[in-house]
Structures are given as structure tokens and as C-alpha cells.
Design an enzyme around this catalytic site. Structure first.
Site, PDB file in Angstrom:
ATOM      1  N   LYS A 177       1.201  -1.481   0.043  1.00 51.58           N
ATOM      2  CA  LYS A 177       0.265  -0.158  -0.050  1.00 51.58           C
ATOM      3  C   LYS A 177       0.632   1.457  -0.462  1.00 51.58           C
ATOM      4  CE  LYS A 177      -2.158   2.509   2.719  1.00 51.58           C
ATOM      5  NZ  LYS A 177      -1.711   3.924   2.170  1.00 51.58           N
ATOM      6  N   LEU A 181      -1.110   9.734  -0.446  1.00 46.40           N
ATOM      7  CA  LEU A 181      -0.386  10.957  -1.354  1.00 46.40           C
ATOM      8  C   LEU A 181       0.344  11.019  -2.534  1.00 46.40           C
ATOM      9  CD1 LEU A 181       0.919  13.687   1.156  1.00 46.40           C
ATOM     10  CD2 LEU A 181      -0.923  14.039   0.110  1.00 46.40           C
ATOM     11  N   GLY A 230       7.595   4.999   7.433  1.00 49.14           N
ATOM     12  CA  GLY A 230       6.794   6.181   7.504  1.00 49.14           C
ATOM     13  C   GLY A 230       6.547   6.427   8.973  1.00 49.14           C
ATOM     14  N   GLY A 235       4.427   3.545  13.286  1.00 50.75           N
ATOM     15  CA  GLY A 235       4.754   3.233  13.446  1.00 50.75           C
ATOM     16  C   GLY A 235       4.497   2.026  14.749  1.00 50.75           C
ATOM     17  N   SER A 236       3.751   2.760  15.661  1.00 49.39           N
ATOM     18  CA  SER A 236       3.651   1.987  17.060  1.00 49.39           C
ATOM     19  C   SER A 236       2.429   2.066  17.101  1.00 49.39           C
ATOM     20  CB  SER A 236       2.838   3.815  17.865  1.00 49.39           C
ATOM     21  OG  SER A 236       4.133   4.109  18.427  1.00 49.39           O
ATOM     22  N   GLU A 252      11.124   1.614   9.795  1.00 52.89           N
ATOM     23  CA  GLU A 252      11.669   2.220   8.927  1.00 52.89           C
ATOM     24  C   GLU A 252      10.691   3.645   9.280  1.00 52.89           C
ATOM     25  OE1 GLU A 252      14.623   2.102   8.482  1.00 52.89           O
ATOM     26  OE2 GLU A 252      14.897  -0.061   7.502  1.00 52.89           O
ATOM     27  N   CYS A 286      13.931  11.164   5.020  1.00 53.07           N
ATOM     28  CA  CYS A 286      13.823  10.140   7.029  1.00 53.07           C
ATOM     29  C   CYS A 286      15.352  10.938   7.848  1.00 53.07           C
ATOM     30  CB  CYS A 286      13.664   8.911   7.606  1.00 53.07           C
ATOM     31  SG  CYS A 286      14.690   7.493   5.767  1.00 53.07           S
ATOM     32  N   GLU A 385      11.097  15.911  14.195  1.00 53.10           N
ATOM     33  CA  GLU A 385      11.201  15.901  12.793  1.00 53.10           C
ATOM     34  C   GLU A 385      10.772  17.033  12.437  1.00 53.10           C
ATOM     35  OE1 GLU A 385       9.870  12.136  10.857  1.00 53.10           O
ATOM     36  OE2 GLU A 385      12.577  12.322   9.481  1.00 53.10           O
TER      37      GLU A 385
HETATM   38  P1  NAD Z   1       2.907   8.524   7.751  1.00 46.43           P
HETATM   39  O1  NAD Z   1       3.362   7.518   8.897  1.00 46.43           O
HETATM   40  O2  NAD Z   1       2.140   8.940   7.842  1.00 46.43           O
HETATM   41  O3  NAD Z   1       1.938   7.328   5.875  1.00 46.43           O
HETATM   42  C1  NAD Z   1       2.786   6.275   6.413  1.00 46.43           C
HETATM   43  C2  NAD Z   1       2.380   4.738   5.579  1.00 46.43           C
HETATM   44  O4  NAD Z   1       1.382   4.719   6.660  1.00 46.43           O
HETATM   45  C3  NAD Z   1       0.827   5.815   4.524  1.00 46.43           C
HETATM   46  O5  NAD Z   1       0.800   4.716   3.687  1.00 46.43           O
HETATM   47  C4  NAD Z   1      -0.133   5.684   4.885  1.00 46.43           C
HETATM   48  O6  NAD Z   1      -1.614   5.538   4.369  1.00 46.43           O
HETATM   49  C5  NAD Z   1       0.428   4.830   6.445  1.00 46.43           C
HETATM   50  N1  NAD Z   1      -1.079   5.034   7.431  1.00 46.43           N
HETATM   51  C6  NAD Z   1      -1.334   5.970   7.967  1.00 46.43           C
HETATM   52  N2  NAD Z   1      -1.967   5.781   8.603  1.00 46.43           N
HETATM   53  C7  NAD Z   1      -2.285   4.527   9.156  1.00 46.43           C
HETATM   54  C8  NAD Z   1      -2.827   3.365  10.149  1.00 46.43           C
HETATM   55  N3  NAD Z   1      -3.175   3.445  11.221  1.00 46.43           N
HETATM   56  N4  NAD Z   1      -2.329   1.739   9.688  1.00 46.43           N
HETATM   57  C9  NAD Z   1      -1.901   1.778   8.501  1.00 46.43           C
HETATM   58  N5  NAD Z   1      -0.676   2.642   7.534  1.00 46.43           N
HETATM   59  C10 NAD Z   1      -1.203   3.980   8.180  1.00 46.43           C
HETATM   60  O7  NAD Z   1       4.134   8.740   7.029  1.00 46.43           O
HETATM   61  P2  NAD Z   1       4.662  10.000   5.824  1.00 46.43           P
HETATM   62  O8  NAD Z   1       4.428  10.646   6.162  1.00 46.43           O
HETATM   63  O9  NAD Z   1       3.952   9.281   5.213  1.00 46.43           O
HETATM   64  O10 NAD Z   1       5.774   9.720   5.607  1.00 46.43           O
HETATM   65  C11 NAD Z   1       6.722  10.884   6.459  1.00 46.43           C
HETATM   66  C12 NAD Z   1       7.384   9.962   7.613  1.00 46.43           C
HETATM   67  O11 NAD Z   1       8.163   8.576   6.981  1.00 46.43           O
HETATM   68  C13 NAD Z   1       9.139  10.422   7.831  1.00 46.43           C
HETATM   69  O12 NAD Z   1       8.686  10.615   9.610  1.00 46.43           O
HETATM   70  C14 NAD Z   1       9.940   9.608   8.219  1.00 46.43           C
HETATM   71  O13 NAD Z   1      11.206  10.338   8.838  1.00 46.43           O
HETATM   72  C15 NAD Z   1       9.361   8.851   8.002  1.00 46.43           C
HETATM   73  N6  NAD Z   1      10.468   7.959   6.717  1.00 46.43           N
HETATM   74  C16 NAD Z   1      11.592   6.781   6.918  1.00 46.43           C
HETATM   75  C17 NAD Z   1      12.248   6.522   5.857  1.00 46.43           C
HETATM   76  C18 NAD Z   1      13.180   5.542   6.812  1.00 46.43           C
HETATM   77  O14 NAD Z   1      13.876   5.427   5.805  1.00 46.43           O
HETATM   78  N7  NAD Z   1      13.366   5.476   7.988  1.00 46.43           N
HETATM   79  C19 NAD Z   1      12.519   6.917   5.034  1.00 46.43           C
HETATM   80  C20 NAD Z   1      10.243   7.405   3.943  1.00 46.43           C
HETATM   81  C21 NAD Z   1      10.370   8.086   5.220  1.00 46.43           C
END
Ligand code: NAD
Length: 496
Positions: A177, A181, A230, A235-236, A252, A286, A385
């Protein structure tokens, strides 16, 4: 642009027929309506992935056979590289050359894991030396099952590749998935997989809201592993959901990574790497080195040069020639970044440059490269961040102070150090509490090397052989080989 979900090797309308608007962040125009998957679609995708794993034999293929599909996908991406890069630009906003680089990297990732799939055939088992000579033992690796992959919007196709390629190489099947955006290039990956004749159900792509489609993935009992990139809060949630039925999980997450520059560094080179570390991809990275610590001896000169160079960055639509900084991905992201800058200002920080949209721009989520100084150590601007083109710069005096400041964070994704003294640079690199450490550079990322964070920046590692391990289980097979017919266990009991 695709209007359907890719499930079980077919293009299907979402069960409830819903779509959501895709907006070009450079123009604020609606450029597409993407299919919005709901729990029914996710269920169909998981069932297809389950069947492909449990019955159709994807995990039973040799690594070399799976490698053929991975290479076909890599070639399929390369064959349409410019077209896919363009889609990435209109969806995410990044400058075209960056998108082009990402797409080439995504193709390279499939090739890399094709090689590792072949290596799985060459090293099918690892003998284990036991102290008890009546037994032999070996460890074998097996694909762990159906993976659910949820990815962010900052590197849409590349993040998909980082999960899909190792999962398929390992023999897993997958439900992917993308972030709501940025759905366009993930759906194209479905088309490329179809052209590569990937067996039905091996890769399924469901686009839609995190709270609906994402939630349905993490709650689905048919999924064995959740692979997530994300934000920390999501993540939590994913870890908590995984805990219910002990799904494997790799995360990640975000960071607030430091870049320590000692006063023996070349100021020009340092400024180049600092800019690459925070303005690439509009700072929506990230591992962005968003806290820069500069030794007192060069602080004023480096800061002046950084402000000057940041002012020269060409801002604009990512499709325009020479643009180095595009718009932020969405209105919401833009507003969050501006709010973080304002909060920093209220906490006492000085805005050395940027902090506002470029002059004369009335459309698009553009923000000038922003440099904050005098940022209080207990402020959110220093600690949280921001995920935008915003860097906090601060002086330090001693190596000990720099290390303490660098490590004083709940995150531990990346860290960088710059010094001509190699012994010192290595010492500081060793002292960083972070999963990715760069010496005399910031951000270079290699498919061969492990990627992931310490502390709240995540669990597990992607890329390299570590990325493959994410999708494998380890099985111990132990054999009784003694000529004594009495078993190891019964002998002492029965003969006593
Ligand atoms: P986000 O956590 O808002 O969304 C990430 C994904 O999770 C999306 O596909 C979203 O639709 C999904 N999601 C949201 N709510 C959910 C739920 N309740 N259940 C399951 N899936 C759900 O993050 P974002 O705004 O898309 O990305 C930015 C974040 O990602 C930043 O914190 C960034 O640091 C992190 N990031 C980390 C890495 C890494 O390799 N460590 C790489 C890229 C981005």
C-alpha cells in the site's frame, strides 16, 4: 494513469467504487482520481497473496527462477524510466533529475535482489557444529509468508522497491500500500509486474487511505509480516497491531539526524554536503541531517556561506530545467513545516534565511530553504523531525560536546561527521548512536549497505543482505545419527 487496483494479477475496480483526488503539488491541480481500496479489497489482495504463497508455489521456485522475474521487473522499470520519473514529479513535486535518479535506483534494487535470490540457491543450508556428536544439525532459511508493506510518499517507487524486491527474492508474496499522497508510480509497478508475467497474487497493490486500507492490512490475520516505512506514531500503531497475533514487523521511521563539522573541514565542501543533506527532496528525507553542529572556529564563516548558497537554489516546478527545490508534497505538509518554523521562532530561534514562500509565487506548496540559528536545545525545532527544507545550525566547542549534542535525541537514524583528521572522524563515527553514519559526506545511499535506525527511528534493517533477512525465517533441522538404537532421551531413563 491507472484507475484500478492490482489484485491477483488483474486490474479491478475498488469494491465500493470510491476514488480519491491526486493533486500536483506544483500547481495545486487535481491531476487524477486514484482507486480507494477498502477492507474488502485488502481482504481479496491478502487471499490472493496467501494462495500464491500456500498453494501456487512461488516460495517453491528456486531463487534463480524468481530472479528471472525480478530482472524482468528491473528492465521494465528502466524501459519506462523517464515516463515514470515524470509521474513521480507531478505526484510528489521533486525535481525531475532527482526522480530520474530514484527510478534508476528502484530498478537497481530489483537487480540487486535478483542476485541475492540466486545466492540463496548457492547457500541453501548452513551446517551447525554440535558438541554432541550423536546429532548433526543445520540451519536453513525459508520465506516467511505473506508480507504487508506500507510505505510513505517521499520516495514513492523507491520505497516500494526496497520492500517488494527483497520480499519477492526471499519467496514471500506481498500486498503493497503506497501513501495516499503518491499512488501513481506504485500502480505502474503493478503494470510492470504484469508485463514481467509475475504469477498472479505474488504482488498485489492497493491504494487508499492509511486509516482504511492501511489499517485493514495491519489488522488482517492472513498477513505474516508487516514492513513499514513512515512516521513514528503510525509505526507505534503497527507494532501494537502486530503484537496481537505476533506478526513479524520491521519499521523504518523518522529522525533528527546530526551533522558535526570540525573546524579543519573545507568550508565549501561542508556547505555542499550540508545542503545535500537537508535540501534534497525538499528536506522530506527520513535521514536528512537537519541538525548541523559546527565547531566555533569556522561557525561564522560557514553559516554565512551556507546562507549565501541556500539563497542561490533555484525553486520551481520539478519539471522545469535547472530546478533544485520543488514544492512540498501537500498543503498539509507545507502548513506543518511553516508551523514548525514559527514555533521555533517563538521559542527564540533566529530565521537566518527562508521561512517563507518564494516571491511572486501564487500556486504550489513552495517554501524557501530555511536556516534556523540560536535554536533552544529544548525546543521542538531542535528535537522533532520537521520533514521540510529546514536546518538548525549551532556552534560547539569540543568533540565531547559535539558527540553529546548529537546523541541527545530520541531518534537514531543517521549521523554525519566532517573532519580532515581521519582518526577523529572515525572516533566520532563510533560514538554516534545511529544506524547510518557518514564520514565527510551526508546521504549517499547504497543498495548493498544496511539501512535503519537505532532508538525510536525503527526496528530492523532494509537493503543489502539484511533486507533479505527481513523476509526469511530460520529453521533448525537436527538429525540423530548415532548407531546406538537407544535415543538420547530414553537411554538414561530406560536403562537406569
Ligand atoms: P505516515 O506514517 O503518515 O504514513 C506512512 C504510511 O502509513 C502511508 O502509506 C499511510 O497511508 C499509512 N498509514 C497511516 N495511518 C495508518 C494506519 N492507521 N494503519 C496503517 N497504515 C497507515 O508517514 P508519511 O507522512 O507518509 O511519511 C513521512 C514519515 O516517514 C517521516 O516521519 C519520515 O521520517 C518517515 N520515513 C522514514 C524512512 C526510513 O527509511 N526510516 C524513509 C522515508 C520516510
Amino acid at each position: 494513469m491507472r484507475t484500478e487496483l492490482y489484485i491477483d494479477g488483474r486490474w479491478v475496480k475498488p469494491a465500493q467504487g470510491r476514488t480519491f483526488a491526486v493533486i500536483n503539488p506544483a500547481t495545486e491541480e487535481v491531476i487524477h482520481h486514484a482507486p480507494a481500496a477498502t477492507a474488502e479489497d485488502v481482504d481479496a489482495a491478502v487471499k490472493a497473496a496467501r494462495r500464491a504463497f500456500d498453494k501456487d508455489g512461488w516460495p517453491k521456485l528456486s531463487g534463480s527462477q524468481r530472479a528471472v522475474y525480478l530482472r524482468a521487473i528491473a528492465n521494465g522499470i528502466r524501459a519506462r524510466q523517464a515516463e515514470i520519473a515524470r509521474l513521480e514529479v507531478i505526484d510528489n513535486g521533486k525535481p525531475f533529475p532527482e526522480a530520474d535518479w530514484d527510478i534508476a535506483d528502484a530498478a537497481g534494487c530489483f537487480d540487486f535482489y535478483a542476485d541475492l535470490a540466486v545466492q540463496l540457491d548457492n547457500n541453501p543450508e548452513e551446517p551447525i557444529a554440535l558438541a554432541d556428536g550423536r546429532f548433526t544439525s543445520k540451519a536453513v532459511k525459508e520465506p516467511l509468508g505473506v508480507a504487508g508493506a506500507i510505505i510513505p510518499w517521499n520516495y514513492p517507487l523507491l520505497m516500494a522497491a526496497w520492500k517488494v524486491a527483497p520480499a519477492l527474492a526471499a519467496g514471500c508474496t506481498i500486498v503493497l500500500k503506497p501513501a495516499e499522497l503518491t499512488s501513481l508510480t506504485a500502480l505502474e509497478l503493478g503494470a510492470i509486474a504484469e508485463e514481467a508475467k509475475l504469477p498472479p497474487g505474488v504482488l498485489n497493490i492497493v491504494t487508499g487511505a492509511g486509516s482504511v486500507a492501511g489499517q485493514a492490512i495491519i489488522d488482517h490475520p492472513g498477513i505474516d509480516k508487516l514492513a513499514f516505512t513512515g512516521s513514528g506514531p503510525v509505526g507505534s500503531k503497527i507494532m501494537a497491531a502486530a503484537a496481537r497475533d505476533i506478526k513479524r514487523v520491521s519499521l523504518e521511521l523518522g529522525g533528527k539526524s546530526p551533522f558535526v563539522v570540525f573546524d579543519d573541514a573545507d568550508i565549501g565542501e561542508a556547505v555542499e554536503w550540508i545542503m545535500f543533506g537537508i535540501f534534497w527532496n525538499q528536506g522530506q528525507v527520513c535521514s536528512a541531517t537537519s541538525r548541523v553542529l559546527v565547531q566555533e572556529g569556522i561557525y561564522d564563516r560557514l553559516l554565512a556561506r551556507l546562507v549565501e548558497e541556500a539563497g542561490k537554489i533555484k525553486i520551481g516546478n520539478g519539471l522545469d530545467e535547472g530546478v533544485l527545490l520543488g514544492p512540498l508534497v501537500s498543503k498539509r505538509q507545507y502548513e506543518q513545516v511553516v508551523a514548525a518554523i514559527e514555533a521555533g521562532r517563538s521559542a527564540g530561534a533566529t530565521v537566518a534565511c527562508g521561512g517563507k514562500p518564494p516571491e511572486g509565487v501564487d500556486k504550489g506548496y513552495y517554501l524557501e530553504p530555511t536556516i534556523l540559528t540560536d535554536v533552544p536545545l529544548d525546543s521542538d525545532a531542535w528535537r522533532e523531525e520537521i520533514f521540510g527544507p529546514v536546518v538548525c545550525v549551532r556552534p560547539f566547542s569540543t568533540e565531547e560536546e559535539a558527540i553529546a549534542l548529537a546523541n541527545d535525541s530520541r531518534f537514531g537514524l543517521a549521523a554525519a561527521v566532517m573532519s580532515k583528521d581521519d582518526v577523529r572522524a572515525e572516533r566520532v563515527a563510533a560514538a554516534f548512536r545511529a544506524g547510518i553514519v557518514w564520514i565527510n559526506c551526508s546521504q549517499p545511499t547504497f543498495t548493498e549497505a544496511p539501512w535503519g535506525g537505532y532508538k525510536e527511528s525503527g526496528i530492523g534493517r532494509e537493503l543489502g543482505r539484511w533486507g533479505l533477512e527481513n523476509y526469511l525465517e530460520t529453521k533448525q533441522i537436527t538429525k540423530y545419527v548415532s548407531e546406538d538404537p537407544w535415543g538420547w532421551y530414553v537411554k538414561p531413563v530406560v536403562r537406569a
